[in-house]
Structure formats: structure tokens, C-alpha cells
Write a protein that holds these residues in place. Structure first.
Motif, mmCIF file in Angstrom:
data_model
loop_
_atom_site.group_PDB
_atom_site.id
_atom_site.type_symbol
_atom_site.label_atom_id
_atom_site.label_comp_id
_atom_site.label_asym_id
_atom_site.label_seq_id
_atom_site.Cartn_x
_atom_site.Cartn_y
_atom_site.Cartn_z
ATOM 1 N N GLN A 174 40.373 37.731 36.298
ATOM 2 C CA GLN A 174 39.801 38.912 35.668
ATOM 3 C C GLN A 174 39.371 39.941 36.698
ATOM 4 N N PHE A 175 38.910 39.482 37.839
ATOM 5 C CA PHE A 175 38.516 40.402 38.917
ATOM 6 C C PHE A 175 39.744 41.088 39.503
ATOM 7 N N ARG A 177 42.459 41.810 38.018
ATOM 8 C CA ARG A 177 42.983 42.790 37.056
ATOM 9 C C ARG A 177 42.275 44.139 37.146
ATOM 10 N N THR A 178 41.097 44.170 37.756
ATOM 11 C CA THR A 178 40.405 45.449 37.930
ATOM 12 C C THR A 178 40.946 46.244 39.115
ATOM 13 N N ILE A 179 41.778 45.609 39.953
ATOM 14 C CA ILE A 179 42.351 46.279 41.116
ATOM 15 C C ILE A 179 43.603 47.035 40.680
ATOM 16 N N THR A 287 30.999 42.497 37.281
ATOM 17 C CA THR A 287 32.231 43.282 37.333
ATOM 18 C C THR A 287 33.442 42.508 36.832
ATOM 19 N N THR A 288 33.289 41.238 36.518
ATOM 20 C CA THR A 288 34.410 40.458 36.017
ATOM 21 C C THR A 288 34.759 40.894 34.599
ATOM 22 N N LEU A 290 35.849 43.861 33.676
ATOM 23 C CA LEU A 290 35.829 45.307 33.476
ATOM 24 C C LEU A 290 37.144 45.910 33.926
ATOM 25 N N LYS A 291 37.701 46.774 33.139
ATOM 26 C CA LYS A 291 39.006 47.352 33.444
ATOM 27 C C LYS A 291 38.811 48.828 33.798
#
Length: 291
Positions: A174-175, A177-179, A287-288, A290-291
Motif C-alpha cells: 500500500q505504501f 502504491r503511493t509512489i 500514510t499507508t 493514501l493515494k
């Protein structure tokens, strides 16, 4: 001079806000005392004489300070001091944590960035494993490790974590995917392979998630009692969590003072890790997803 309506309302609300804040802090403080009381009681009991621990359990103030509980507790049981048990816990925690974080990060990167056949199916399997209770897998794992000849060793407690931990995989994925994927594309143009993208681009950016997984793994492995109890049958291999039960003897007098003293010392690494890395825990979890 006329006072505006909004100003009048603010003046009226200020006393109410102060009262609500006072009530809030009182309630939170009471809950904090209730939660921390067992730790205070354990620390106080570690300084009490052995016969006073349960005779005067209602008080936190010892009638006489017994620092000898720490001396007798550290001397351990038989030929093994508690330094041996702390060393064993350190070996298990360090190796299992390294294996679980590194393997989970690589698996999470594969799920988040690399397309492959059956990706949804395998991710569903990972989520199903995460939801399985530990009690369901205890017997099958014990039979498997018994046939492999791994009993009475650290292998059953360490090796499985080198194949990923479902919760950490989900957390790190999930982290990732925010990158922005554009960073991957830019790295590909510069000639980076998938491994280069992972180690040079992804890993530095997911440091909060990696630290969070490391802290959770440290806590879980340090306090683990069931797995060492199942697979270790030699006292010289015991970690701290299992060695504490050696102070209890059903046939003679139990050394409660020594046990509480060593229990207090066993909390020192946990408390230090929490206060040093608590900002990473909050950052990694907040922050996990969050998109």
C-alpha cells in the motif's frame, strides 16, 4: 462601541471549551493510569521481598527495597544466566526481523509494480493467510518441521519469516502504491532494471513503511512465547519470554521477585524502541493506503 455577535459567541464558548478540555484531560489521565498500573505494579513487585508481593499486592510502595531480586534473577536457573536468554532473544529477533522485512518488501514490490499471470489470485491467497488464526496453522507447521528434523533448534522460529509476512506485504504494498509510477518509467529510461528500480528508487522512498514493519516484527518476535515453547526443549536455547517461566516451581517456592525483576528488564528494549522510533510508526501507518 458595539461588540460583534461572533465575538460575543466566542466569549461565551471559551469557558465551555476550557471545561471540556479539563474533563477530557482528566478522563485520558485516568485511562492512562489504568493502563500503566500493571507495569508499575510489576516494577514495584520486583523491589519487594518474595513473601510480600502477594500479601500486600494492593500497595505499590515496598516496605523494604530488595535490589537482590535483580541479582538473583540475573543469575538465572542452573548453569544459564539471563545474559544467555537475552542473547538468544537477540539472535531470534534480529534474524527473523531481517528476513521478514526484506522478503516482505520484495514480495510487496512484485504485487505493486510487476504484472504477472495470476497476480490477483496470489494476492488473494496472501490476504487469506493474513486472516487465518495462528492456532489453525500450529499443528500442520509442527508436523512439517518435525519431519524436516528442525525441532529443538531456531530454524522453525526464524526460517519461515524469510518467505514474507502477509501483514507486512500488505502494509508495504500500500505504501509503494503511493509512489508515482512515473519514477519507475524515468528509471527505466536511464537503464535501470527491475532490481535497480527496487533498490535505488523504491527502497529509499518506503523507508517509513520498512521501519514500521521492523518495529512490529521486533515486538512480535521479542514477546513470542508459543513458538519457542513448541520447538525449543533445551533451557540453553530459551529466549527471555520462555525463560521467565523457569522461576515458577510447582514443587517448591517460586522466585516471584526474580521473575518480576527480569520481566522489568525485558521491557527495557521494548520501551527504548518505542520512544526512539515512534514517529516512524505514526508516519508509516498514517500514510499507508493514501493515494
Amino acid at each position: 462601541m458595539q461588540v460583534s455577535t461572533s465575538t460575543q459567541k466566542e466569549v461565551v464558548l471559551r469557558p465551555k471549551l476550557r471545561v471540556s478540555r479539563i474533563v477530557y484531560h482528566i478522563v485520558v489521565s485516568l485511562f492512562a493510569i489504568v493502563m500503566i498500573y500493571p507495569i508499575l505494579w510489576m516494577f514495584a513487585s520486583s523491589l519487594k521481598p518474595n513473601d510480600e508481593i502477594f500479601m500486600q499486592a494492593y500497595t505499590l510502595i515496598p516496605s523494604k527495597l530488595e535490589f537482590s531480586n535483580y541479582v538473583t534473577g540475573w543469575s538465572g536457573i542452573g548453569d544459564n544466566t539471563f545474559a544467555t536468554y537475552f542473547k538468544n532473544s537477540g539472535i531470534i529477533v534480529v534474524l527473523a526481523t531481517i528476513g521478514s522485512v526484506v522478503s516482505s518488501a520484495m514480495v510487496a514490490y512484485g504485487f505493486a509494480r510487476i504484472p504477472f499471470y495470476g497476480k490477483a489470485f496470489w494476492f488473494t491467497c496472501v490476504m487469506m493467510v493474513m486472516m487465518l488464526p495462528h492456532d489453525v496453522t500450529v499443528i500442520p507447521q509442527y508436523i512439517m518441521f518435525s519431519k524436516l528434523g528442525w525441532l529443538s533448534s531456531y530454524k522453525p522460529i526464524i526460517v519461515p519469516f524469510f518467505f514474507g509476512v502477509p501483514f507486512f506485504i500488505f502494509l508495504i504494498m500500500q505504501f509503494i502504491r503511493t509512489i508515482p509510477p512515473e519514477l519507475d518509467e524515468a528509471a527505466k529510461i536511464d537503464g535501470c532494471s527491475k532490481y535497480g528500480i527496487f533498490f535505488r528508487i523504491i527502497v529509499p522512498l518506503i523507508a517509513p513503511a520498512l521501519v514500521t514493519a521492523t518495529i512490529f516484527s521486533f515486538y512480535w518476535r521479542w514477546e513470542d512465547f508459543i513458538n519457542p515453547l513448541l520447538y525449543l526443549n533445551k533451557p540453553e536455547l530459551y529466549p527471555v519470554s520462555l525463560a521467565l517461566k523457569l522461576f515458577l516451581d510447582a514443587e517448591s517456592l517460586s522466585n516471584w521477585g526474580g521473575m518480576f525483576a527480569m520481566s522489568t528488564l525485558s521491557l527495557v528494549p521494548v520501551i527504548l524502541v518505542f520512544f526512539i522510533f515512534q514517529k516512524y510508526i505514526v508516519e508509516g501507518i498514517s500514510t499507508t493506503g493514501l493515494k
